[in-house]
Enzyme design. Structure first.
Site, short mmCIF file in Angstrom:
data_model
loop_
_atom_site.label_atom_id
_atom_site.label_comp_id
_atom_site.label_asym_id
_atom_site.label_seq_id
_atom_site.Cartn_x
_atom_site.Cartn_y
_atom_site.Cartn_z
N TYR A 62 0.86 -1.20 0.00
CA TYR A 62 0.00 0.00 0.00
C TYR A 62 0.88 1.23 0.00
O TYR A 62 1.85 1.31 0.77
CB TYR A 62 -0.89 0.03 1.25
CG TYR A 62 -2.34 -0.16 0.91
CD1 TYR A 62 -2.95 0.69 -0.02
CD2 TYR A 62 -3.09 -1.17 1.48
CE1 TYR A 62 -4.28 0.52 -0.37
CE2 TYR A 62 -4.42 -1.35 1.13
CZ TYR A 62 -5.00 -0.50 0.20
OH TYR A 62 -6.31 -0.67 -0.14
N GLU A 64 -0.50 4.80 -0.56
CA GLU A 64 -1.31 6.00 -0.82
C GLU A 64 -0.44 7.23 -0.66
O GLU A 64 0.34 7.34 0.29
CB GLU A 64 -2.51 6.05 0.13
CG GLU A 64 -3.61 5.11 -0.31
CD GLU A 64 -4.79 5.07 0.63
OE1 GLU A 64 -4.91 5.96 1.49
OE2 GLU A 64 -5.59 4.14 0.49
N ASP A 208 -6.01 12.95 -25.82
CA ASP A 208 -6.03 11.56 -25.37
C ASP A 208 -5.24 10.78 -26.42
O ASP A 208 -5.77 10.45 -27.48
CB ASP A 208 -7.48 11.08 -25.27
CG ASP A 208 -7.60 9.63 -24.85
OD1 ASP A 208 -6.60 8.89 -24.98
OD2 ASP A 208 -8.70 9.22 -24.43
N THR A 234 -3.08 5.57 -22.23
CA THR A 234 -2.89 4.27 -21.60
C THR A 234 -1.47 3.83 -21.92
O THR A 234 -0.79 4.46 -22.74
CB THR A 234 -3.89 3.22 -22.14
OG1 THR A 234 -3.83 3.24 -23.57
CG2 THR A 234 -5.29 3.51 -21.69
N LYS A 237 -1.33 0.07 -25.30
CA LYS A 237 -1.72 -0.04 -26.72
C LYS A 237 -0.45 -0.04 -27.57
O LYS A 237 0.36 -0.95 -27.42
CB LYS A 237 -2.71 1.08 -27.06
CG LYS A 237 -4.01 0.95 -26.25
CD LYS A 237 -5.06 1.94 -26.71
CE LYS A 237 -6.41 1.70 -26.06
NZ LYS A 237 -6.59 2.44 -24.78
N ARG A 243 -1.25 -2.94 -18.66
CA ARG A 243 -2.56 -2.28 -18.71
C ARG A 243 -2.59 -1.17 -17.66
O ARG A 243 -2.44 -1.44 -16.47
CB ARG A 243 -3.61 -3.35 -18.39
CG ARG A 243 -5.02 -3.00 -18.70
CD ARG A 243 -5.81 -4.26 -18.94
NE ARG A 243 -5.42 -4.82 -20.22
CZ ARG A 243 -5.94 -4.45 -21.38
NH1 ARG A 243 -6.90 -3.56 -21.43
NH2 ARG A 243 -5.52 -4.99 -22.51
N1 DSN Z 1 -11.27 0.29 -25.43
C1 DSN Z 1 -10.21 1.02 -26.08
C2 DSN Z 1 -10.11 0.72 -27.54
O1 DSN Z 1 -10.32 -0.43 -27.90
O2 DSN Z 1 -9.79 1.58 -28.32
C3 DSN Z 1 -10.34 2.48 -25.84
O3 DSN Z 1 -11.53 2.97 -26.37
#
Ligand code: DSN
Length: 426
Positions: A62, A64, A208, A234, A237, A243
């Site tokens: 933990y 925080e 984004d 994120t 990707k 993740r």
């Molecule tokens: N769920 C992700 C995607 O597949 O692009 C973000 O929207």
């Protein structure tokens, strides 16, 4: 036998010993990833080094708060982990400030809104059905409930963002924030123009960049950083890490952002995932990573060309980045049919709405295809083109079960030529 021997220090695979049901499922998922061609544009295969960090004892801690300002003792090691992740993320993107604690992309976007806006403020973002994101103002999402979203879309003739229309809408609705970035847009996004529009209407810009973060890190896509106050992403990707999410901002907004994430929206950070993010940012500085991002784009171009030759319609007529959208509005095949048929041929993809779609989102008239995962497993443009030919044959419809079986054998051969995670599960 002491509990520690069985629970903490078993000699064989602890998961197999303790919970064969879950062990079997993990093994089955590994095999699914190994044997199929992954074309979901938002997925990737993360390196073993990241898997190790995410599966480490850091999950027990933990923490925080933030490095050197925690609400728990024993944080001296995880402080170093988080500081490494922060330093590496800032250096990779040339950012002033970053928070590496958001659990995922939604939490990253929530945090940026929470820090930059007041409840009810007006925001202008891309329509979901034109390639936007759930957290860009969908009515049933927190974003659509907490803020007043208006939406811009694509020019339906060109399939590209209509920047003049964005400007016009911005002048009309006078947003406090404009959001750029998408989850299904196959073309380069012009952040400089978004910045100009924001200056004209006195709005802040949030980008984004979740989908294109790897391309940005490798210099393959225009960077949003010179133009924006806020950047969210994120890490799993094109970036190919664990993740999770991150938010970048200017130094002047740093305190507001950190407060928004903790204690505003989250409690204890996932330190094992933050370690995985640190590894991912480190690996992204290598030439090998930059080559992979360039090849991701080259593979997408090769796949798009093969699809067009195979008689498919693509939204915007092609791609500049890692993804493309096949437009099935004129086809009897729906997006859902296409997803199911491709699965029979050993290809994983997702149905997606396309501009002007007359079908409901759960059926949709598009299929989104991306090259990050096949590129990570080593595919070259000639092989991506071959995948494009297989997809076109499936989507033309009318392939018998036998023919789908033959196509499955071809995708299997391609997968076997580029094995992944061979030593996992031994
Ligand atoms: N769920 C992700 C995607 O597949 O692009 C973000 O929207």
């Amino acid at each position: 036998m002491k509990t520690s021997e069985t629970m903490l220090d078993s000699r064989e695979s602890a998961l197999r010993q303790m919970d064969p049901a879950v062990a079997d499922l993990v093994q089955a998922e590994l095999r699914r990833q190994q044997d199929n061609l992954e074309l979901i544009a938002s997925e990737n295969f993360t390196p073993r080094a990241v898997l190790e960090a995410v599966g480490s004892v850091l999950t027990n801690k933990y923490a925080e708060g933030y490095p050197n300002a925690r609400y728990y003792g024993g944080c001296e090691v995880v402080d170093e982990v988080e500081s490494l992740a922060i330093d590496r993320a800032r250096a990779l993107f040339g950012a002033e400030h970053v928070n590496v604690q958001p659990h995922a992309g939604s939490q990253a976007n929530h945090a940026a809104y929470f820090a930059a806006l007041e409840h009810g403020d007006t925001v202008l973002a891309m329509k979901l059905e034109h390639g936007g994101h759930l957290t860009h103002g969908l009515k049933s999402n927190f974003s659509g409930r907490e803020y007043t979203f208006h939406h811009y879309g694509l020019d339906e003739k060109t399939g590209r963002i209509d920047y003049d229309r964005v400007r016009e809408l911005a002048r009309q609705v006078r947003p406090r924030m404009i959001v750029a970035g998408a989850s299904a847009y196959p073309r380069e996004i012009d952040f400089a123009t978004f910045h100009e529009i924001c200056r004209e209407v006195d709005a802040v810009l949030m980008v984004d960049m979740a989908h294109i973060a790897g391309l940005v890190a490798a210099g393959v896509h225009q960077s949003p950083f010179p133009f924006t106050e806020w950047v969210t992403s994120t890490t799993h990707k094109t970036l190919g890490g664990p993740r999770g999410g991150v938010v970048f901002c200017r130094e002047r907004d740093a305190a507001a952002l950190d407060k928004a994430i903790f204690p505003g929206l989250q409690g204890g950070p996932l330190m094992h995932v933050i370690a995985g993010k640190a590894v991912c940012f480190h690996l992204a500085t290598r030439e090998e990573f930059r080559e992979r991002q360039r090849r991701t784009v080259a593979n997408a171009a090769a796949m798009a060309a093969a699809l067009l030759e195979g008689g498919m319609q693509l939204v915007s007529g092609g791609t500049d980045n890692h993804l493309m959208l096949v437009d099935l509005k004129e086809s009897e095949l729906t997006g859902k049919d296409a997803e199911d048929l491709l699965a029979k041929a050993g290809i994983t993809a997702n149905k997606n709405p396309v501009p002007g779609d007359h079908r409901p989102p759960a059926v949709a008239s598009g299929i989104r295809l991306g090259t990050p995962a096949i590129t990570t497993r080593g595919f070259q443009p000639s092989e991506a083109a071959e995948v494009g030919r297989i997809v076109a044959e499936v989507l033309r419809g009318g392939a018998s079960e036998e023919r789908l079986g033959e196509l499955r054998a071809r995708t299997c051969e391609l997968a076997e030529a580029h094995p992944i995670y061979e030593r996992l599960g031994e």
